[in-house]
Write an enzyme that holds these catalytic residues in place. Sequence first.
Site, mmCIF file in Angstrom:
data_model
loop_
_atom_site.group_PDB
_atom_site.id
_atom_site.type_symbol
_atom_site.label_atom_id
_atom_site.label_comp_id
_atom_site.label_asym_id
_atom_site.label_seq_id
_atom_site.Cartn_x
_atom_site.Cartn_y
_atom_site.Cartn_z
ATOM 1 N N ASP A 3 0.576 -1.570 0.190
ATOM 2 C CA ASP A 3 0.144 -0.286 0.674
ATOM 3 C C ASP A 3 0.541 0.912 0.839
ATOM 4 O OD1 ASP A 3 -1.860 -2.173 0.400
ATOM 5 O OD2 ASP A 3 -2.976 -1.641 2.737
ATOM 6 N N ASP A 28 -4.484 -1.141 -1.371
ATOM 7 C CA ASP A 28 -6.151 -0.558 -0.401
ATOM 8 C C ASP A 28 -6.474 0.085 -1.814
ATOM 9 O OD1 ASP A 28 -6.706 -1.199 1.431
ATOM 10 O OD2 ASP A 28 -6.793 1.060 2.189
ATOM 11 N N HIS A 42 -10.781 0.135 -2.435
ATOM 12 C CA HIS A 42 -11.900 0.148 -2.053
ATOM 13 C C HIS A 42 -13.263 0.874 -3.594
ATOM 14 C CE1 HIS A 42 -10.403 -0.930 2.222
ATOM 15 N NE2 HIS A 42 -9.960 0.585 1.982
ATOM 16 N N HIS A 97 -10.395 7.121 1.875
ATOM 17 C CA HIS A 97 -8.982 6.548 1.566
ATOM 18 C C HIS A 97 -9.383 5.561 -0.056
ATOM 19 C CE1 HIS A 97 -9.328 3.910 4.744
ATOM 20 N NE2 HIS A 97 -8.318 2.501 3.808
ATOM 21 N N LYS A 146 -6.845 -5.077 -2.648
ATOM 22 C CA LYS A 146 -8.015 -5.585 -1.168
ATOM 23 C C LYS A 146 -8.388 -4.480 -0.737
ATOM 24 C CE LYS A 146 -3.953 -3.870 1.458
ATOM 25 N NZ LYS A 146 -4.987 -3.082 1.950
ATOM 26 N N CYS A 168 -1.605 -2.404 7.196
ATOM 27 C CA CYS A 168 -1.599 -3.935 6.649
ATOM 28 C C CYS A 168 -0.068 -4.332 6.401
ATOM 29 C CB CYS A 168 -1.911 -2.884 5.068
ATOM 30 S SG CYS A 168 -3.852 -2.734 5.138
HETATM 31 C C1 VGL Z 1 -4.591 0.695 5.915
HETATM 32 C C2 VGL Z 1 -6.052 1.497 7.648
HETATM 33 C C3 VGL Z 1 -6.986 1.336 6.570
HETATM 34 C C4 VGL Z 1 -3.369 0.296 5.582
HETATM 35 C C5 VGL Z 1 -5.967 0.240 4.996
HETATM 36 O O1 VGL Z 1 -3.169 -0.142 4.532
HETATM 37 O O2 VGL Z 1 -2.812 -0.313 6.493
HETATM 38 N N1 VGL Z 1 -4.767 1.405 6.720
HETATM 39 N N2 VGL Z 1 -7.146 0.580 5.426
HETATM 40 ZN ZN ZN Z 2 -8.591 0.899 3.748
#
Ligand code: VGL
Ligand code: ZN
Length: 179
Positions: A8, A46, A48, A61, A86, A127
């Site tokens: 990420d 990440d 979403h 985000h 993911k 993550c």
């Molecule tokens: C993450 C918080 C929410 C990460 C992803 O990539 O660590 N943290 N979504």
């Molecule tokens: Zn996230």
Amino acid sequence: MKALLIVDVQNDFCTGGALATRGGEEVAPVINNIADKFDLVVASKDWHPEETVHFEKWPVHCVAGTHGAEFHAELNSKIIDQVVEKGTANVDDGYSAFEATNLDLVQFLKSKEIDTVYVCGIATDYCVLSSALDAQKHGFKTVVIKDAIRAVNLKEGDGDRAIEQMKEAGCEVVHSNQI
Ligand code: VGL
Ligand code: ZN
């Protein structure tokens, strides 16, 4: 065979992003420098949907297809062999790269004869933690690169506690200059 798993390194987790970690983008040059030491480089995103219960816990985000979800420009995209996505479902899990929905990461790594997974990226306390614990659980020797990770630190010390948790689970923790 050794794989590098870059977690990420996306705009929203870097300075100015929606869920910025302190100095998140600083991991990029460290990662670029070590990439050629690995047989395979996998990078997670990440990724979403616009509406998800995940955003009840977090600011919006890394919505799929937006600028915030793109890899940070300082991460050299040429080093990446495979991208995994993911967090694509409307649930508040999927923190681990091993929960990617576009690829079965365990099968993929095994098909490439990977036995060791080096984990780096963002965020140490979410993550990265979840991905490293999963790598270990799936039987890979797991190594966390401590100068190539950054924490959200919602609570002070979360990043340090995550590193302890990964060590306790059997992960090795190294500096990039030891690779
Ligand atoms: C993450 C918080 C929410 C990460 C992803 O990539 O660590 N943290 N979504
Ligand atoms: Zn996230």
